[in-house]
Design a protein around this motif. Structure first.
Motif, PDB file in Angstrom:
ATOM      1  N   VAL A 149       0.872  -1.176   0.000  1.00 40.71           N
ATOM      2  CA  VAL A 149       0.000   0.000   0.000  1.00 40.71           C
ATOM      3  C   VAL A 149       0.900   1.214   0.000  1.00 40.71           C
ATOM      4  O   VAL A 149       1.741   1.369   0.899  1.00 40.71           O
ATOM      5  CB  VAL A 149      -0.930   0.013   1.229  1.00 40.71           C
ATOM      6  N   GLN A 150       0.764   2.056  -1.008  1.00 41.72           N
ATOM      7  CA  GLN A 150       1.628   3.231  -1.140  1.00 41.72           C
ATOM      8  C   GLN A 150       0.836   4.512  -0.966  1.00 41.72           C
ATOM      9  O   GLN A 150      -0.365   4.559  -1.228  1.00 41.72           O
ATOM     10  CB  GLN A 150       2.324   3.224  -2.500  1.00 41.72           C
ATOM     11  N   ARG A 151       1.517   5.546  -0.526  1.00 39.98           N
ATOM     12  CA  ARG A 151       0.972   6.902  -0.511  1.00 39.98           C
ATOM     13  C   ARG A 151       1.891   7.714  -1.399  1.00 39.98           C
ATOM     14  O   ARG A 151       3.005   8.050  -1.013  1.00 39.98           O
ATOM     15  CB  ARG A 151       0.930   7.459   0.902  1.00 39.98           C
ATOM     16  N   GLY A 152       1.427   7.991  -2.627  1.00 44.98           N
ATOM     17  CA  GLY A 152       2.311   8.578  -3.618  1.00 44.98           C
ATOM     18  C   GLY A 152       3.386   7.560  -3.966  1.00 44.98           C
ATOM     19  O   GLY A 152       3.102   6.400  -4.263  1.00 44.98           O
ATOM     20  N   SER A 153       4.645   7.953  -3.884  1.00 48.00           N
ATOM     21  CA  SER A 153       5.753   7.034  -4.148  1.00 48.00           C
ATOM     22  C   SER A 153       6.267   6.380  -2.874  1.00 48.00           C
ATOM     23  O   SER A 153       7.189   5.572  -2.923  1.00 48.00           O
ATOM     24  CB  SER A 153       6.899   7.787  -4.832  1.00 48.00           C
ATOM     25  N   GLN A 154       5.652   6.714  -1.735  1.00 49.17           N
ATOM     26  CA  GLN A 154       6.133   6.218  -0.446  1.00 49.17           C
ATOM     27  C   GLN A 154       5.396   4.943  -0.046  1.00 49.17           C
ATOM     28  O   GLN A 154       4.167   4.912  -0.007  1.00 49.17           O
ATOM     29  CB  GLN A 154       5.923   7.284   0.642  1.00 49.17           C
ATOM     30  N   LEU A 155       6.151   3.897   0.228  1.00 53.30           N
ATOM     31  CA  LEU A 155       5.558   2.663   0.713  1.00 53.30           C
ATOM     32  C   LEU A 155       5.049   2.878   2.127  1.00 53.30           C
ATOM     33  O   LEU A 155       5.774   3.347   2.999  1.00 53.30           O
ATOM     34  CB  LEU A 155       6.602   1.534   0.697  1.00 53.30           C
ATOM     35  N   ARG A 156       3.782   2.544   2.346  1.00 57.55           N
ATOM     36  CA  ARG A 156       3.160   2.758   3.653  1.00 57.55           C
ATOM     37  C   ARG A 156       2.942   1.457   4.402  1.00 57.55           C
ATOM     38  O   ARG A 156       3.193   1.368   5.594  1.00 57.55           O
ATOM     39  CB  ARG A 156       1.827   3.495   3.465  1.00 57.55           C
ATOM     40  N   LEU A 157       2.448   0.432   3.715  1.00 53.76           N
ATOM     41  CA  LEU A 157       2.139  -0.837   4.358  1.00 53.76           C
ATOM     42  C   LEU A 157       2.588  -1.991   3.481  1.00 53.76           C
ATOM     43  O   LEU A 157       2.487  -1.928   2.251  1.00 53.76           O
ATOM     44  CB  LEU A 157       0.630  -0.987   4.586  1.00 53.76           C
ATOM     45  N   LEU A 158       3.055  -3.043   4.122  1.00 51.39           N
ATOM     46  CA  LEU A 158       3.242  -4.323   3.466  1.00 51.39           C
ATOM     47  C   LEU A 158       2.091  -5.217   3.895  1.00 51.39           C
ATOM     48  O   LEU A 158       1.844  -5.390   5.084  1.00 51.39           O
ATOM     49  CB  LEU A 158       4.579  -4.949   3.876  1.00 51.39           C
ATOM     50  N   ARG A 159       1.374  -5.759   2.919  1.00 52.88           N
ATOM     51  CA  ARG A 159       0.253  -6.644   3.204  1.00 52.88           C
ATOM     52  C   ARG A 159       0.588  -8.064   2.776  1.00 52.88           C
ATOM     53  O   ARG A 159       1.337  -8.283   1.824  1.00 52.88           O
ATOM     54  CB  ARG A 159      -1.001  -6.192   2.451  1.00 52.88           C
ATOM     55  N   VAL A 160       0.020  -9.012   3.474  1.00 51.74           N
ATOM     56  CA  VAL A 160       0.178 -10.406   3.062  1.00 51.74           C
ATOM     57  C   VAL A 160      -1.042 -11.207   3.483  1.00 51.74           C
ATOM     58  O   VAL A 160      -1.558 -11.047   4.589  1.00 51.74           O
ATOM     59  CB  VAL A 160       1.468 -11.027   3.655  1.00 51.74           C
ATOM     60  N   GLY A 161      -1.535 -12.024   2.570  1.00 48.36           N
ATOM     61  CA  GLY A 161      -2.502 -13.052   2.903  1.00 48.36           C
ATOM     62  C   GLY A 161      -1.770 -14.382   2.896  1.00 48.36           C
ATOM     63  O   GLY A 161      -0.958 -14.639   1.992  1.00 48.36           O
ATOM     64  N   LEU A 162      -2.020 -15.202   3.900  1.00 47.08           N
ATOM     65  CA  LEU A 162      -1.282 -16.460   4.002  1.00 47.08           C
ATOM     66  C   LEU A 162      -2.220 -17.584   4.404  1.00 47.08           C
ATOM     67  O   LEU A 162      -3.066 -17.425   5.291  1.00 47.08           O
ATOM     68  CB  LEU A 162      -0.145 -16.334   5.024  1.00 47.08           C
ATOM     69  N   GLY A 163      -2.057 -18.721   3.739  1.00 42.00           N
ATOM     70  CA  GLY A 163      -2.756 -19.935   4.119  1.00 42.00           C
ATOM     71  C   GLY A 163      -1.736 -21.028   4.371  1.00 42.00           C
ATOM     72  O   GLY A 163      -0.836 -21.242   3.556  1.00 42.00           O
ATOM     73  N   LEU A 164      -1.862 -21.700   5.508  1.00 43.12           N
ATOM     74  CA  LEU A 164      -0.949 -22.776   5.888  1.00 43.12           C
ATOM     75  C   LEU A 164      -1.777 -23.989   6.293  1.00 43.12           C
ATOM     76  O   LEU A 164      -2.627 -23.895   7.192  1.00 43.12           O
ATOM     77  CB  LEU A 164      -0.055 -22.321   7.049  1.00 43.12           C
ATOM     78  N   ASN A 165      -1.533 -25.117   5.648  1.00 42.35           N
ATOM     79  CA  ASN A 165      -2.261 -26.343   5.966  1.00 42.35           C
ATOM     80  C   ASN A 165      -1.690 -26.970   7.239  1.00 42.35           C
ATOM     81  O   ASN A 165      -0.499 -27.284   7.294  1.00 42.35           O
ATOM     82  CB  ASN A 165      -2.152 -27.340   4.814  1.00 42.35           C
TER      83      ASN A 165
END
Length: 260
Positions: A149-165
């Motif tokens: 997730v960026q605000r302009g050229s600045q990275l604001r958040l790293l997101r991840v969805g993860l599934g583990l069996n």
């Protein structure tokens, strides 16, 4: 008309007492102030995390939304991710600062390596199927879906969805931890805490994720693949500095930043 599912989501769903106790026990002094929401069942943790980020953008620490069961889990290319009870189904957002431009693909590899290292501490031999699947004995144990997730050229958040069996039923091409030697009593709560610890590690190292490249190269699932466009066998010759997969067939080369 307001979607009743969203009304249900907007009520406080903190929960996770046993999870956080497990996490703090494993993390010790390095534990972080996670904000956790636990859902017994939902459509998709990715959807609900997105709503949470829009509704409460001022939360400054890491947050995670965890479901016991997803009805419409989403994997790579929007494919359905079967998410029955017994697995780890989590979507998380980490505040992120990097002095260099950061890309979701490279940071996704850093996240994958961090999860693999937690699994290795339990004696498991795990390979990374570029860019974001984790394999044991050639069968899929986990999958990650990174994003930024960026605000302009600045990275604001790293997101991840993860599934583990963990203890859930899996298709023929999958594998669950409870089927592996020494993991018959595998507990989804414990492994959710392990995932949080992996995310913590990735956050502490920070940067653009390039620190993961050597580790990912060492754990690549194969040295060749069948090219999906022509059915021919290509050699995997390594990773680029941005995390792209480098392929070779004779004098021809390709660099993949996403699977064709």
């Amino acid at each position: 008309m307001t979607d009743p599912r969203m009304l249900r989501f907007r009520r406080p769903h903190h929960g996770g007492g046993r999870l956080m106790a497990t996490y703090r026990r494993l993390a010790g002094a390095s534990s972080r102030p996670w904000t956790i929401r636990c859902m017994p069942v939902c459509s998709s943790t990715e959807e609900l995390l997105g709503t949470w980020l829009r509704d409460q953008p001022s939360l400054t620490g890491p947050r995670a939304l965890i479901a016991t069961h997803q009805r419409r889990g989403v994997g790579q290319w929007g494919r359905a991710w079967v998410s029955p009870p017994g697995g780890v189904w989590i979507s998380a957002a980490l505040p992120w600062r990097s002095h260099r431009s950061a890309q979701a693909g490279l940071l996704g590899l850093a996240l994958a390596l961090s999860v693999v290292q937690r699994l290795e501490q339990r004696g498991l031999a795990v390979q990374i199927k570029w860019p974001n699947d984790l394999l044991v004995n050639g069968r899929k144990l986990a999958g990650l879906l990174p994003g930024v997730v960026q605000r302009g050229s600045q990275l604001r958040l790293l997101r991840v969805g993860l599934g583990l069996n963990v203890r859930n039923p899996v298709p023929a091409e999958g594998i669950a931890l409870r089927r592996l030697e020494g993991q018959q009593a595998a507990d989804p709560i414990h492994w959710t805490a392990e995932v949080l610890l992996a995310l913590d590690h990735c956050y502490r190292v920070g940067g653009d994720g390039s620190w993961c490249l050597d580790g990912v190269r060492d754990r690549l699932w194969s040295n060749q693949l069948v090219h999906p466009e022509n059915g021919q066998i290509w050699q995997i010759s390594g990773l680029e500095d941005d995390g792209a997969l480098r392929l070779r067939q004779g004098s021809m080369t390709e660099r993949w930043r996403r699977w064709p």
